[in-house]
Design an enzyme around this catalytic site. Structure first.
Site, PDB file in Angstrom:
ATOM      1  N   ASP A  66       0.862  -1.154  -0.103  1.00 26.87           N
ATOM      2  CA  ASP A  66       0.027  -0.073   0.293  1.00 26.87           C
ATOM      3  C   ASP A  66       0.866   1.361  -0.045  1.00 26.87           C
ATOM      4  OD1 ASP A  66      -2.006   1.935   0.941  1.00 26.87           O
ATOM      5  OD2 ASP A  66      -3.253   0.421   1.272  1.00 26.87           O
TER       6      ASP A  66
ATOM      7  N   LEU B 252      -0.301   4.257   0.798  1.00 27.80           N
ATOM      8  CA  LEU B 252      -0.750   4.996   1.783  1.00 27.80           C
ATOM      9  C   LEU B 252      -1.301   6.358   1.222  1.00 27.80           C
ATOM     10  CD1 LEU B 252       1.876   4.679   5.017  1.00 27.80           C
ATOM     11  CD2 LEU B 252      -0.559   3.263   4.491  1.00 27.80           C
TER      12      LEU B 252
ATOM     13  N   TYR C 106     -14.148   4.753 -13.821  1.00 27.27           N
ATOM     14  CA  TYR C 106     -14.045   3.856 -12.607  1.00 27.27           C
ATOM     15  C   TYR C 106     -14.664   2.622 -12.803  1.00 27.27           C
ATOM     16  CZ  TYR C 106     -14.641   2.135  -8.225  1.00 27.27           C
ATOM     17  OH  TYR C 106     -14.642   1.319  -6.838  1.00 27.27           O
TER      18      TYR C 106
ATOM     19  N   ASP D  33       4.536   1.801  -3.986  1.00 23.81           N
ATOM     20  CA  ASP D  33       3.402   1.844  -5.099  1.00 23.81           C
ATOM     21  C   ASP D  33       3.322   0.544  -5.952  1.00 23.81           C
ATOM     22  OD1 ASP D  33       2.024   2.818  -7.601  1.00 23.81           O
ATOM     23  OD2 ASP D  33       2.459   4.609  -6.496  1.00 23.81           O
TER      24      ASP D  33
ATOM     25  N   LYS E 229     -13.279  -1.154 -13.871  1.00 19.72           N
ATOM     26  CA  LYS E 229     -13.575  -2.403 -13.098  1.00 19.72           C
ATOM     27  C   LYS E 229     -14.007  -3.584 -13.833  1.00 19.72           C
ATOM     28  CE  LYS E 229     -12.772  -1.100  -8.806  1.00 19.72           C
ATOM     29  NZ  LYS E 229     -11.450  -1.766  -7.913  1.00 19.72           N
TER      30      LYS E 229
ATOM     31  N   ASN F  49     -22.605   0.321  -1.669  1.00 17.80           N
ATOM     32  CA  ASN F  49     -22.137   1.347  -1.075  1.00 17.80           C
ATOM     33  C   ASN F  49     -21.461   0.972   0.215  1.00 17.80           C
ATOM     34  OD1 ASN F  49     -24.732   1.907  -2.794  1.00 17.80           O
ATOM     35  ND2 ASN F  49     -23.063   3.691  -3.160  1.00 17.80           N
TER      36      ASN F  49
ATOM     37  N   ALA G 179      -6.031  -2.759  -3.895  1.00 15.60           N
ATOM     38  CA  ALA G 179      -5.750  -1.330  -4.316  1.00 15.60           C
ATOM     39  C   ALA G 179      -6.418  -0.833  -5.482  1.00 15.60           C
ATOM     40  CB  ALA G 179      -4.355  -1.375  -4.490  1.00 15.60           C
TER      41      ALA G 179
END
Ligand SMILES: NC(=O)c1ccc[n+]([C@@H]2O[C@H](COP(=O)([O-])OP(=O)(O)OC[C@H]3O[C@@H](n4cnc5c(N)ncnc54)[C@H](O)[C@@H]3O)[C@@H](O)[C@H]2O)c1
Length: 322
Positions: free
Chosen positions: A39, A41, A152, A64, A156, A181, A85
């Site tokens: 991660d 961050l 996005y 990364d 996906k 959600n 991620a």
């Protein structure tokens, strides 16, 4: 009880994030040999990992995943990979080029490296965004994705299709989970696009009437973060492969109703103020049909909206005291 997780090495990309940190917590209950978290961050944090920061089984790699050599180091030696991620929907829209690198190129690299290192199964975090405005409510997995309008959601869809093609070409086992959600403790509270419920909690804290833009009739299917994390573990433990599953709470809640629940669990007598709609939301409804996840993953959500909003409120107000 031993299972696939016991004595396995598991990589969680994005494991310092909101959902990923709970996935790590649930995996730890099954005695894995090692959990690697990769991660950078950008959104995840050390406080999210506080419950396992001293656990010697967990190796946190701050880096990364666009660094392919580092990604390869993390995948090499792993048995299973949770690929979580990602950039948020608004970040993808604000910077599609970065979105391409993180959401598409990295997902391709993950898939390729998983084949190279013979990963036994990948659990891919997809999203209800793939549907855009769905055709049916409750929405089954068979609804088509042609109404998605977001980068996005497109990314996906690409991820799901990519893993599907890698299953066909290389027999890489995978499951894609389409979360609806997500909400709960550790959700983002400071970002530019802070979720509406956090804004309303601020109003409750400051005794200011909360604002609703438009008539508040837009609906969502709010699913508690711990339920989502459990679905991830269930997806790994099950024999399901080459499948996408909806993960929702199966309750259609309008924004107006959401605010009522938030006010109720906080014993607040504030009244909502309505303002003119200031943006067009092309997705006016969300409601998951999770029959497939119930049947094949043995997954059923356990936390009601009221209970979840209570836990979110307690966490949020506690966090502000620190
Ligand atoms: N939260 C939701 O409502 C929701 C709904 C549907 C799908 N999802 C998906 O679930 C997954 C987890 O979402 P979340 O809500 O926990 O988001 P999050 O932002 O809290 O977690 C994503 C993590 O990925 C990390 N990350 C981002 N880019 C990275 C990079 N280049 N290299 C390494 N790490 C990187 C971030 O720091 C963060 O910790 C994501 O794939 C997301 O798209 C979330």
């Amino acid at each position: 009880m031993t299972n696939k997780i016991t004595n396995s090495t598991i990589l969680v990309t994005g494991g310092a994030g909101f959902i990923g940190s709970y996935v790590v917590e649930y995996l730890l209950e099954h005695s894995p040999k090692k959990i690697i978290i990769l991660d950078n961050l950008i959104r995840g944090s050390h406080p999210n990992m506080v419950n396992f920061k001293d656990n010697s089984i967990v190796q946190f790699v701050e880096g990364d995943m666009r660094d392919t050599a580092l990604l390869e180091d993390c995948i090499k030696g792993s048995d299973y990979v949770f690929h979580m991620a990602a950039l948020r929907i608004n970040s993808c829209a604000a910077n599609p080029s970065e979105g391409f690198d993180v959401m598409l190129k990295c997902t391709f690299n993950v898939a390729e490296l998983c084949v190279k290192y013979k990963i036994k199964k990948v659990i891919y975090s997809s999203s209800a965004s793939v549907y855009g405005l769905a055709q049916h409510f409750p929405t089954p997995e068979t609804d088509n994705p042609y109404d998605n309008q977001t980068f996005y959601g497109a990314a996906k869809q690409f991820g799901e299709q990519l893993f599907r093609s890698f299953k066909f070409m290389y027999d890489l086992d995978y499951v894609a989970l389409r979360y609806f959600n997500a909400y709960g403790p550790r959700m983002d509270t400071d970002g530019k696009y802070t979720e509406v419920m956090i804004k309303w909690l601020d109003c409750i804290r400051d005794s200011k009437n909360p604002l609703i833009y438009g008539d508040g009739s837009t609906t969502m299917d709010f699913v508690y973060v711990k339920d989502i994390a459990k679905s991830n573990v269930a997806a790994l433990l099950s024999d399901a492969t080459d499948e996408a599953f909806n993960i929702g709470n199966c309750e259609e809640t309008s924004l107006k109703e959401l605010l009522e629940v938030l006010l109720k669990v906080n014993n607040s007598t504030l009244t909502p103020e309505h303002r003119e709609e200031n943006s067009i939301n092309p997705v006016s409804r969300r409601l998951a049909n999770i029959d497939k996840a119930k049947a094949l993953l043995n997954f059923t959500p356990t936390i009601s909206l009221e209970q979840g909003m209570k836990e979110l409120s307690e966490w949020y107000f506690e966090k502000q005291k620190k």
